[in-house]
Design a protein around this motif. Structure first.
Motif, PDB file in Angstrom:
ATOM      1  N   PRO A 256     104.575 -14.797 -39.769  1.00  0.00           N
ATOM      2  CA  PRO A 256     105.055 -14.716 -41.101  1.00  0.00           C
ATOM      3  C   PRO A 256     105.461 -13.564 -41.925  1.00  0.00           C
ATOM      4  N   ARG A 257     106.129 -13.570 -42.618  1.00  0.00           N
ATOM      5  CA  ARG A 257     106.766 -12.352 -43.431  1.00  0.00           C
ATOM      6  C   ARG A 257     106.036 -12.516 -44.897  1.00  0.00           C
ATOM      7  N   LEU A 258     104.938 -11.677 -44.982  1.00  0.00           N
ATOM      8  CA  LEU A 258     104.120 -11.860 -46.314  1.00  0.00           C
ATOM      9  C   LEU A 258     104.827 -11.018 -47.553  1.00  0.00           C
ATOM     10  N   ASP A 259     105.252 -11.358 -48.459  1.00  0.00           N
ATOM     11  CA  ASP A 259     105.945 -10.814 -49.640  1.00  0.00           C
ATOM     12  C   ASP A 259     104.740 -10.570 -50.324  1.00  0.00           C
ATOM     13  N   ALA A 260     104.910  -9.746 -51.571  1.00  0.00           N
ATOM     14  CA  ALA A 260     103.449  -9.109 -52.132  1.00  0.00           C
ATOM     15  C   ALA A 260     102.785 -10.355 -52.650  1.00  0.00           C
ATOM     16  N   GLU A 261     103.583 -11.410 -53.282  1.00  0.00           N
ATOM     17  CA  GLU A 261     102.696 -12.432 -53.936  1.00  0.00           C
ATOM     18  C   GLU A 261     101.699 -13.224 -52.843  1.00  0.00           C
ATOM     19  N   GLN A 262     102.329 -12.949 -51.509  1.00  0.00           N
ATOM     20  CA  GLN A 262     101.447 -13.800 -50.510  1.00  0.00           C
ATOM     21  C   GLN A 262     100.438 -12.999 -49.946  1.00  0.00           C
ATOM     22  N   ALA A 263     100.511 -11.657 -50.233  1.00  0.00           N
ATOM     23  CA  ALA A 263      99.073 -10.796 -49.617  1.00  0.00           C
ATOM     24  C   ALA A 263      97.984 -11.353 -50.105  1.00  0.00           C
ATOM     25  N   GLY A 264      96.852 -11.376 -49.415  1.00  0.00           N
ATOM     26  CA  GLY A 264      95.604 -11.839 -49.725  1.00  0.00           C
ATOM     27  C   GLY A 264      95.361 -13.269 -50.036  1.00  0.00           C
ATOM     28  N   GLN A 265      96.208 -14.235 -49.647  1.00  0.00           N
ATOM     29  CA  GLN A 265      96.312 -15.671 -49.882  1.00  0.00           C
ATOM     30  C   GLN A 265      95.677 -16.271 -48.773  1.00  0.00           C
ATOM     31  N   TRP A 266      96.161 -15.895 -47.534  1.00  0.00           N
ATOM     32  CA  TRP A 266      95.811 -16.743 -46.310  1.00  0.00           C
ATOM     33  C   TRP A 266      94.981 -16.144 -45.294  1.00  0.00           C
ATOM     34  N   THR A 267      94.132 -17.070 -44.587  1.00  0.00           N
ATOM     35  CA  THR A 267      93.229 -16.537 -43.500  1.00  0.00           C
ATOM     36  C   THR A 267      94.062 -16.345 -42.269  1.00  0.00           C
ATOM     37  N   PRO A 268      93.676 -15.656 -41.111  1.00  0.00           N
ATOM     38  CA  PRO A 268      94.562 -15.615 -40.150  1.00  0.00           C
ATOM     39  C   PRO A 268      94.539 -16.874 -39.343  1.00  0.00           C
ATOM     40  N   GLN A 269      93.761 -18.044 -39.537  1.00  0.00           N
ATOM     41  CA  GLN A 269      93.842 -19.469 -38.966  1.00  0.00           C
ATOM     42  C   GLN A 269      94.951 -20.131 -39.479  1.00  0.00           C
ATOM     43  N   GLN A 270      95.011 -19.886 -41.042  1.00  0.00           N
ATOM     44  CA  GLN A 270      96.116 -20.668 -41.689  1.00  0.00           C
ATOM     45  C   GLN A 270      97.238 -20.188 -41.472  1.00  0.00           C
ATOM     46  N   LEU A 271      97.395 -18.955 -40.991  1.00  0.00           N
ATOM     47  CA  LEU A 271      98.770 -18.442 -40.620  1.00  0.00           C
ATOM     48  C   LEU A 271      99.070 -18.443 -39.119  1.00  0.00           C
ATOM     49  N   SER A 272      98.122 -19.266 -38.408  1.00  0.00           N
ATOM     50  CA  SER A 272      98.226 -19.419 -36.921  1.00  0.00           C
ATOM     51  C   SER A 272      98.564 -18.347 -36.194  1.00  0.00           C
ATOM     52  N   LEU A 273      97.823 -17.077 -36.548  1.00  0.00           N
ATOM     53  CA  LEU A 273      98.003 -15.985 -36.120  1.00  0.00           C
ATOM     54  C   LEU A 273      97.498 -15.794 -34.486  1.00  0.00           C
TER      55      LEU A 273
END
Length: 269
Positions: free
Chosen positions: A154-171
């Motif tokens: 995932p390429r996280l733009d500024a508004e997405q920083a601090g929104q998702w857990t690692p699991q939600q991003l399937s990291l």
């Protein structure tokens, strides 16, 4: 490119970042990230280990000066220097690396003239860090970003920083975080979610005939109930955070009809 240099560089990185830095051998790199205390991803990056005293972070999207300032607040008495390496250019090309392979990078102990293998199931890619001017090719840059998303990066733009857990991003697909190493910011939430089986959402790759906007995702069968959220966009493709049992869709994102696409493998390091 951010440098961490000093006698406590590795110890500091191990205590702050979500991946297992101690498991990384010199001359190799891994996906890693920095979380909020609530276990939300602030930034994703490639972490390179030259030796115990010298690490470099290659930020994909986070603003470097702000990142350095925020991370430096936690140095306290640790013996290290955190700096934004200015005067460098980062460029990518769609072709195999001449000397780097897999997680093994090529280059000196400085951040100059580094080469990383970014290849995956979508084909070979090479990332290079040099002191010269990088070519400016918006079309190729857009294609690169789309390739990242296709592989589940995932390429996280500024508004997405601090929104998702690692699991939600399937990291976990990128082996970007650890649930077994010692404490780090957000570790308790990440570990609890993992060991109690509480991960309910993950990344889904979406494709459409037109550009996909950011925002909520809906099922046509329940247009009044939000199913998930688009987290990262690259033209006609996107990565959305959706329930793990969401199925193949179809979906609506900002009124655009989307279909589910297969995530490509091979970018884990």
């Amino acid at each position: 490119m951010i440098s961490l240099h000093g006698a406590d560089a590795s110890r500091f990185a191990q205590a702050q970042f979500m991946g297992d830095v101690d498991a990384l051998q010199p001359g190799h790199w891994q996906w890693n990230g920095w979380l909020t205390p609530k276990g939300r991803v602030i930034a994703l990056f490639a972490l390179l280990r030259h030796d115990a005293d010298s690490l470099h972070l290659l930020l994909a999207d986070a603003e470097p000066e702000g990142f350095v300032a925020a991370l430096s607040r936690y140095v306290f008495r640790s013996k290290l220097r955190i700096a934004h390496e200015t005067g460098l250019s980062v460029s990518g090309r769609f072709g195999p690396a001449e000397v780097a392979a897999g997680s093994a990078f090529a280059g000196a102990a400085s951040p100059v003239d580094l080469q990383l293998d970014f290849g995956g199931a979508g084909g070979p890619r090479t990332l290079a860090v040099t002191t010269g001017a990088a070519p400016d090719d918006p079309g190729a840059a857009a294609r690169w970003r789309a390739c990242d998303l296709a592989h589940g990066l995932p390429r996280l733009d500024a508004e997405q920083a601090g929104q998702w857990t690692p699991q939600q991003l399937s990291l976990d697909r990128l082996r970007a975080y650890s649930v077994k190493k010692g404490c780090y910011p957000g570790q308790e939430i990440v570990a609890r979610t993992h060991f109690l089986g509480q991960a309910k959402r993950g990344l889904v790759r979406l494709g459409a005939e037109t550009a996909i906007p950011t925002g909520d995702v809906f099922s046509p069968e329940a247009p009044d109930r939000t199913a998930g959220t688009v987290a990262s966009v690259a033209g006609n493709e996107a990565l959305a955070v959706l329930p793990l049992e969401s199925g193949d869709g179809p979906w609506l994102a900002g009124g655009v009809a989307c279909r589910r696409l297969q995530l490509l493998d091979g970018l884990a390091r």
